[in-house]
Design a protein around this motif. Structure first.
Motif, PDB file in Angstrom:
ATOM      1  N   PHE A 261       1.360  -7.402   4.674  1.00  0.00           N
ATOM      2  CA  PHE A 261       1.025  -8.824   4.624  1.00  0.00           C
ATOM      3  C   PHE A 261      -0.388  -9.057   5.182  1.00  0.00           C
ATOM      4  O   PHE A 261      -0.941  -8.225   5.885  1.00  0.00           O
ATOM      5  N   LYS A 262      -0.934 -10.199   4.842  1.00  0.00           N
ATOM      6  CA  LYS A 262      -2.267 -10.632   5.291  1.00  0.00           C
ATOM      7  C   LYS A 262      -3.356  -9.650   4.847  1.00  0.00           C
ATOM      8  O   LYS A 262      -4.361  -9.471   5.541  1.00  0.00           O
TER       9      LYS A 262
ATOM     10  N   ARG B  68       3.520  -6.975  -6.486  1.00  0.00           N
ATOM     11  CA  ARG B  68       2.171  -7.167  -5.937  1.00  0.00           C
ATOM     12  C   ARG B  68       1.212  -7.639  -7.024  1.00  0.00           C
ATOM     13  O   ARG B  68       0.365  -8.520  -6.788  1.00  0.00           O
TER      14      ARG B  68
ATOM     15  N   ASP C 127       2.304 -14.934   0.227  1.00  0.00           N
ATOM     16  CA  ASP C 127       1.543 -13.707   0.445  1.00  0.00           C
ATOM     17  C   ASP C 127       1.856 -12.682  -0.637  1.00  0.00           C
ATOM     18  O   ASP C 127       2.956 -12.636  -1.177  1.00  0.00           O
ATOM     19  N   GLU C 128       0.847 -11.850  -0.944  1.00  0.00           N
ATOM     20  CA  GLU C 128       1.051 -10.810  -1.957  1.00  0.00           C
ATOM     21  C   GLU C 128       2.124  -9.815  -1.526  1.00  0.00           C
ATOM     22  O   GLU C 128       2.864  -9.284  -2.364  1.00  0.00           O
TER      23      GLU C 128
ATOM     24  N   TYR D  75      -5.041  -9.795   1.762  1.00  0.00           N
ATOM     25  CA  TYR D  75      -5.393 -10.460   0.507  1.00  0.00           C
ATOM     26  C   TYR D  75      -6.465  -9.662  -0.234  1.00  0.00           C
ATOM     27  O   TYR D  75      -7.490  -9.280   0.349  1.00  0.00           O
TER      28      TYR D  75
ATOM     29  N   LYS E  31       0.445 -20.070  -2.335  1.00  0.00           N
ATOM     30  CA  LYS E  31       0.154 -19.674  -0.966  1.00  0.00           C
ATOM     31  C   LYS E  31       1.060 -18.547  -0.467  1.00  0.00           C
ATOM     32  O   LYS E  31       0.907 -18.111   0.681  1.00  0.00           O
TER      33      LYS E  31
ATOM     34  N   THR F 156      -1.589 -15.969  -6.996  1.00  0.00           N
ATOM     35  CA  THR F 156      -2.469 -16.518  -5.958  1.00  0.00           C
ATOM     36  C   THR F 156      -3.863 -16.817  -6.496  1.00  0.00           C
ATOM     37  O   THR F 156      -4.565 -17.710  -5.992  1.00  0.00           O
TER      38      THR F 156
ATOM     39  N   ALA G 110       6.138 -11.316   9.119  1.00  0.00           N
ATOM     40  CA  ALA G 110       5.653 -12.063   7.951  1.00  0.00           C
ATOM     41  C   ALA G 110       6.215 -13.478   7.930  1.00  0.00           C
ATOM     42  O   ALA G 110       7.336 -13.736   8.355  1.00  0.00           O
TER      43      ALA G 110
ATOM     44  N   TYR H 172       4.726 -10.571   0.151  1.00  0.00           N
ATOM     45  CA  TYR H 172       5.992 -11.261  -0.104  1.00  0.00           C
ATOM     46  C   TYR H 172       6.443 -11.000  -1.534  1.00  0.00           C
ATOM     47  O   TYR H 172       7.611 -10.702  -1.808  1.00  0.00           O
TER      48      TYR H 172
END
Length: 635
Positions: A301-302, A348, A363-364, A304, A361, A355, A174, A366
């Motif tokens: 991660f990634k 989350r 990440d969720e 979205y 920016k 976001t 991440a 994160y």
């Protein structure tokens, strides 16, 4: 098993380990049967899908193993090793239990360094430099054994044990960079974690007190029925709630290795629960997974907009409520994983809002990691050890600054409202824990002020009938030995003799015959005869059976008397006496007069003489009104 075989196996076991390392030897908390029930019960609880974890029980199991080895085994269970008897003293046994706690954390989270820091920060009350490398060695052995177990289970013969290696929630891939504007949502997350963590502590302890009060009025089988009903209710909610959300089209995440949608089996993010081809049920991906996999899904991660707001909100509410009402039933239970799930779903949700509304920016996933840290910090109020454990869990050093910040904020906010969850459970269980620092009002009291009972003393050579009468009529665990000076003829304080040692002499009939002219007792005993049994059941006065003629004999207590007990003058500050008592790990502190005239000792201070509640009842005028009102509200 818990209700009928080992009631002390209920709960996480962390308060019990913490109480023992503070000097409280509660009955049966570290017995072998407690360890066995804890182990089997944890397996059943986690397999049943209850909102409980295995981490706290593993800490307790590590303590039980260490305590068992420190006793040299057990004669009762026909496991006894002479070479382990060297550890049969309080300090070595306490060090072993501390290492056992560190090893339990290392096994639960696969975090060896975090285990050492957890033992230092949370459970132990006395820390020595030698204990550091011993705990480090213990956790290193645990890490090696876990790696060997992973290789053995690599073929899939151990279920999901080999999944993930030593990193449980690996997010090393991440992106961990952040800017100044990213601190604002992190601060919000820390404040939310502190508030919700303190709310969880308050509500959970209230629920547990209600359970305890309810259990006392019911037969034991009610606890079993209660646990079964909780399992049925949990399973029903986890099965039916995914029907309330709509199926979502599978996202295009072909750049993620191993991506598959929908997924089938025990693992995977995208569950095709009651959905047509090419679609998935996001809420089922959280409910129809192991607790560890649910955390991995939230940390992903990634991904979205993998989850809808409604799904995350429902999952957070259900996990919060069930962890709230399940922790407290009569089963072995841990809180780490349920709290991580609560925090990850909260984070989350905050990340999705940030976001979408602010264009942040980060990440969720994160936000999910930081949310887990915030909720853990707001509930358990740990900082350094929790930070290192989370870093070892996620394998991402770039997140260190943010995790540190969110933990400090959550702990600070939570401390405004109440104490840490385990400190509250220590009070619920009634363990008389001594805090690190004395209360400010102790500066106004002297050691003599805290003495509440009159002195019951013995002579160096005492008749057996007198010793029996003293033991039957008092509950003291130590008695001053007072003799006469050969030069002045005044009474002299010679030391302290323990109740348990007197009982050993009486049990073994080690009498002293004055006619022989010898200072020795008739029967020589080894130092191991005075050690506490591994079962935790010491001798009682009811176990002594003597004939009338034997009660006319004498016993010599000089050889079992501690001739150099710690003492303080009657005019010494109670705060200084408290610091001396706690820092040295004492059980008894003798108060002697400044100028001995008739009696050479005024009294003996024990742990109960230093407790805040007892002193408050004795000296209510020293307790500030605001502070007393505040403590009433928090309790």
């Amino acid at each position: 098993m818990t209700v009928y075989l080992a009631p002390s196996a209920a709960g996480s076991g962390v308060p019990e380990s913490k109480a023992y390392l503070n000097g409280i030897d509660a009955p049966r908390i570290l017995e072998p049967i407690t360890m066995v029930v804890k182990l089997l019960g944890s397996i059943c609880v986690v397999s049943a899908g209850l909102y409980l974890g295995k981490e706290g029980p593993l800490i307790h199991i590590g303590s039980c193993v260490a305590y068992f080895l420190g006793q040299g085994g057990s004669l009762r269970y026909h496991m006894n090793w002479r070479w382990l008897r060297v550890f049969k003293n309080d300090r070595d046994r306490r060090d072993l239990v501390t290492c056992g706690c560190a090893g339990g954390v290392a096994a639960a989270f696969r975090a060896p360094i975090g285990g050492v820091l957890f033992a230092l920060e949370e459970v132990t009350s006395w820390w020595r430099s030698a204990l550091l490398w011993r705990a480090f060695f213990t956790t290193a052995v645990v890490a090696v054994m876990l790696q060997l177990g992973k290789q053995f289970c690599a073929q899939g013969i151990c279920g999901l044990f080999g999944e993930g290696g030593l990193i449980m929630f690996d997010i090393s891939h991440a992106y961990g960079q952040f800017g100044l504007l990213d601190l604002f949502p992190v601060v919000i997350l820390g404040v939310l974690g502190g508030i919700l963590g303190s709310v969880f502590n308050k509500l959970n302890t209230r629920v547990t007190k209600c359970y305890i009060y309810w259990y006392l009025r019911k037969p034991p089988y009610v606890k079993v029925i209660h646990a079964c009903l909780m399992a049925i209710l949990t399973s029903a909610c986890c099965f039916w709630l995914p029907f309330l959300v709509k199926c979502r089209p599978c996202p295009d995440l072909s750049d993620i290795p191993g991506y598959k949608c929908p997924t089938h089996g025990q693992t995977g993010n995208f569950k095709g629960f009651n959905c047509p081809a090419g679609q998935y049920n996001d809420l089922a991906g959280l409910f129809f997974a192991t607790k560890d996999d649910a955390v991995r899904n939230l940390f992903s991660f990634k991904t979205y907009r993998e989850y809808h707001y409604r799904s995350i909100l429902v999952f957070f509410g259900v996990s919060f409520i069930f962890s709230l009402i399940t922790y407290g039933i009569a089963v072995p239970s841990g809180l780490f994983i349920p709290l991580i799930i609560n925090g990850a779903s909260l984070g989350r949700l905050v990340g999705m809002i940030m976001t979408t509304t602010t264009g942040n920016k980060m990440d969720e996933g994160y936000f999910a990691v930081l949310g887990a840290a915030a909720f853990l910090g707001g509930t358990m109020r740990m900082t350094v050890s929790l930070c290192v454990i989370l870093l070892e869990l996620t394998n991402n050093m770039l997140m260190l600054p943010m995790i540190m910040l969110v933990l400090l904020i959550a702990k600070t906010v939570g401390d405004i409202f109440n104490s840490a969850i385990w400190e509250m459970y220590v009070r619920i269980k009634g363990y008389p824990i001594l805090e690190a620092k004395p209360e400010p009002f102790m500066q106004q009291l002297t050691a003599k002020d805290a003495v509440t009972t009159s002195v019951v003393s013995l002579s160096p050579v005492e008749q057996v009938s007198t010793v029996l009468m003293v033991l039957r009529n008092t509950t003291h665990n130590a008695f001053p030995v007072i003799g006469e000076s050969s030069t002045t003829g005044r009474k002299v304080f010679l030391g302290l003799v323990l109740r348990s040692h007197l009982l050993v002499l009486l049990k073994n009939k080690a009498f002293h015959y004055a006619s022989s002219g010898s200072a020795e007792n008739s029967k020589m005993l080894q130092f191991t005869d005075f050690a506490k049994p591994a079962t935790g059941k010491s001798l009682k006065i009811e176990d002594i059976d003597l004939r009338p003629e034997e009660e006319l004999e004498f016993i010599n207590v000089r050889h079992i008397t501690n001739g150099s007990p710690y003492t303080v003058l009657e005019s010494a500050s109670l705060a200084k006496a408290y610091t001396l008592f706690r820092d040295l790990g004492l059980r008894h502190l003798c108060v002697v007069p400044r100028e001995p005239e008739e009696e050479p000792i005024i009294g003996v201070l024990t742990r109960h003489n230093f407790l805040h509640e007892n002193l408050q009842n004795m000296f209510p005028y020293l307790m500030p009104k605001k502070q007393a009102a505040g403590k009433t509200i928090l309790m």
